[in-house]
Design an enzyme around this catalytic site. Structure first.
Site, PDB file in Angstrom:
ATOM      1  N   HIS A 206      -8.476  -1.205   5.329  1.00 40.76           N
ATOM      2  CA  HIS A 206      -8.832  -2.508   5.918  1.00 40.76           C
ATOM      3  C   HIS A 206      -9.276  -3.448   4.792  1.00 40.76           C
ATOM      4  O   HIS A 206     -10.060  -3.048   3.920  1.00 40.76           O
ATOM      5  CB  HIS A 206      -9.958  -2.336   6.939  1.00 40.76           C
ATOM      6  CG  HIS A 206     -10.292  -3.618   7.643  1.00 40.76           C
ATOM      7  ND1 HIS A 206      -9.532  -4.102   8.685  1.00 40.76           N
ATOM      8  CD2 HIS A 206     -11.268  -4.529   7.425  1.00 40.76           C
ATOM      9  CE1 HIS A 206     -10.037  -5.268   9.087  1.00 40.76           C
ATOM     10  NE2 HIS A 206     -11.088  -5.546   8.349  1.00 40.76           N
TER      11      HIS A 206
ATOM     12  N   LEU B  70       0.416  -2.393  12.473  1.00 44.65           N
ATOM     13  CA  LEU B  70      -0.118  -3.396  13.383  1.00 44.65           C
ATOM     14  C   LEU B  70       0.030  -3.031  14.857  1.00 44.65           C
ATOM     15  O   LEU B  70      -0.154  -3.868  15.723  1.00 44.65           O
ATOM     16  CB  LEU B  70       0.561  -4.758  13.126  1.00 44.65           C
ATOM     17  CG  LEU B  70       0.243  -5.371  11.761  1.00 44.65           C
ATOM     18  CD1 LEU B  70       1.046  -6.653  11.546  1.00 44.65           C
ATOM     19  CD2 LEU B  70      -1.251  -5.655  11.613  1.00 44.65           C
TER      20      LEU B  70
ATOM     21  N   ASN C  23       0.843  -1.214   0.000  1.00 43.48           N
ATOM     22  CA  ASN C  23       0.000   0.000   0.000  1.00 43.48           C
ATOM     23  C   ASN C  23       0.872   1.256   0.000  1.00 43.48           C
ATOM     24  O   ASN C  23       0.551   2.237  -0.674  1.00 43.48           O
ATOM     25  CB  ASN C  23      -0.954  -0.001   1.195  1.00 43.48           C
ATOM     26  CG  ASN C  23      -2.174  -0.862   0.931  1.00 43.48           C
ATOM     27  OD1 ASN C  23      -3.011  -0.516   0.109  1.00 43.48           O
ATOM     28  ND2 ASN C  23      -2.262  -2.006   1.602  1.00 43.48           N
TER      29      ASN C  23
ATOM     30  N   ASN D 240      -7.125   4.712   7.559  1.00 44.36           N
ATOM     31  CA  ASN D 240      -6.652   3.323   7.632  1.00 44.36           C
ATOM     32  C   ASN D 240      -7.246   2.550   6.458  1.00 44.36           C
ATOM     33  O   ASN D 240      -8.362   2.849   6.018  1.00 44.36           O
ATOM     34  CB  ASN D 240      -7.100   2.683   8.952  1.00 44.36           C
ATOM     35  CG  ASN D 240      -6.583   1.254   9.100  1.00 44.36           C
ATOM     36  OD1 ASN D 240      -5.422   0.973   8.817  1.00 44.36           O
ATOM     37  ND2 ASN D 240      -7.451   0.342   9.511  1.00 44.36           N
TER      38      ASN D 240
HETATM   39  C1  GRF Z   1      -3.281  -4.801   3.915  1.00 44.38           C
HETATM   40  O1  GRF Z   1      -4.120  -5.890   3.628  1.00 44.38           O
HETATM   41  C2  GRF Z   1      -4.041  -3.787   4.714  1.00 44.38           C
HETATM   42  O2  GRF Z   1      -5.395  -3.737   4.416  1.00 44.38           O
HETATM   43  C3  GRF Z   1      -3.884  -4.286   6.105  1.00 44.38           C
HETATM   44  O3  GRF Z   1      -2.570  -4.805   6.151  1.00 44.38           O
HETATM   45  C4  GRF Z   1      -2.156  -5.200   4.847  1.00 44.38           C
HETATM   46  C5  GRF Z   1      -0.880  -4.472   4.579  1.00 44.38           C
HETATM   47  O4  GRF Z   1      -0.298  -4.814   3.378  1.00 44.38           O
HETATM   48  N1  GRF Z   1      -4.204  -3.253   7.056  1.00 44.38           N
HETATM   49  P1  GRF Z   1       0.936  -3.993   2.833  1.00 44.38           P
HETATM   50  O5  GRF Z   1       2.002  -3.957   3.937  1.00 44.38           O
HETATM   51  O6  GRF Z   1       0.490  -2.631   2.443  1.00 44.38           O
HETATM   52  O7  GRF Z   1       1.426  -4.786   1.672  1.00 44.38           O
END
Ligand code: GRF
Length: 212
Positions: A104, A85, A9, A102
């Protein structure tokens, strides 16, 4: 941006900024884990990185203070949690009320809350045999995955899906809606009135109270 993991992301937002889909810059990337690959992605693009976690700070209170100080020092107007996290304490949430987004990997309020993170979300979706899932961008409040929803998009669950295949398709949608939401946020077009999100048309005046 606050991260803890692989940072796909984050990468989507870095690309969005470089492609000028997002008219903003990423002030810094702060990770709760020192070995998060997201940090490497940031460094490869010359973005300032920091690691802030309980192990280093000593307590939740000290972490909140360190995080707030870092966000202020880096000049963050708003914050994006992308696979973050760790817990954000009340001081940070208060200081950035309706300014923390955020992402999700489900259609909140379904499959959200404690224990619904990572692959567990997609396992739960398949176990529930629902026909659709999706992704949600929302503002962060004091609850877990409970803040005002900014944007959602559906992903159809296929008969042969595994948690991993579903996760992959949802992730692609996450990237798309996160870029869109952050782009709108950077343009000052997302406002919250009485817990409800309003997206202004381009050039439309808000007519809202200050702080909304
Ligand atoms: C994603 O699925 C997001 O929705 C969740 O954690 C994951 C993170 O993925 N909160 P990345 O580190 O962005 O690849």
């Amino acid at each position: 941006m606050l991260v803890s993991g692989g940072g796909t992301n984050l990468q989507a937002l870095i690309d969005g900024v470089e492609d000028k889909k997002i008219l903003a810059s990423i002030a810094s990337v702060i990770s709760s884990k020192p070995d998060a690959f997201a940090l490497v992605r940031a460094q490869q693009h010359g973005i300032k990185t920091r690691v802030i976690n309980k192990k280093r700070c000593g307590s939740q209170e000290a972490c909140d203070a360190a995080l707030l100080a870092a966000l202020r020092e880096d000049g963050a107007d708003f914050v994006v949690l992308a696979g973050y996290l760790s817990i954000l304490g009340a001081p940070v949430i208060h200081a950035y009320r309706n300014k923390i987004l955020n992402i999700h990997p489900a259609l909140l309020p379904a499959f959200g809350g404690r224990g619904y993170y990572g692959i567990h979300v997609h396992e739960a979706v398949l176990a529930a045999r629902v026909p659709v899932t999706g992704a949600t961008v929302h503002f962060v409040d004091e609850g877990t995955d409970t803040g005002p929803v900014v944007m959602q998009r559906i992903v159809v669950v296929e008969p042969n899906d595994t948690p991993e295949s579903l996760q992959q398709r949802v992730l692609e949608i996450e990237h798309q809606i996160l870029i869109r939401a952050v782009s709108l946020m950077a343009q000052g077009r997302i406002h919250v009135h009485s817990g409800e999100v309003h997206v202004l048309e381009q050039g439309e005046a808000c007519g809202c109270e200050s702080g909304e």
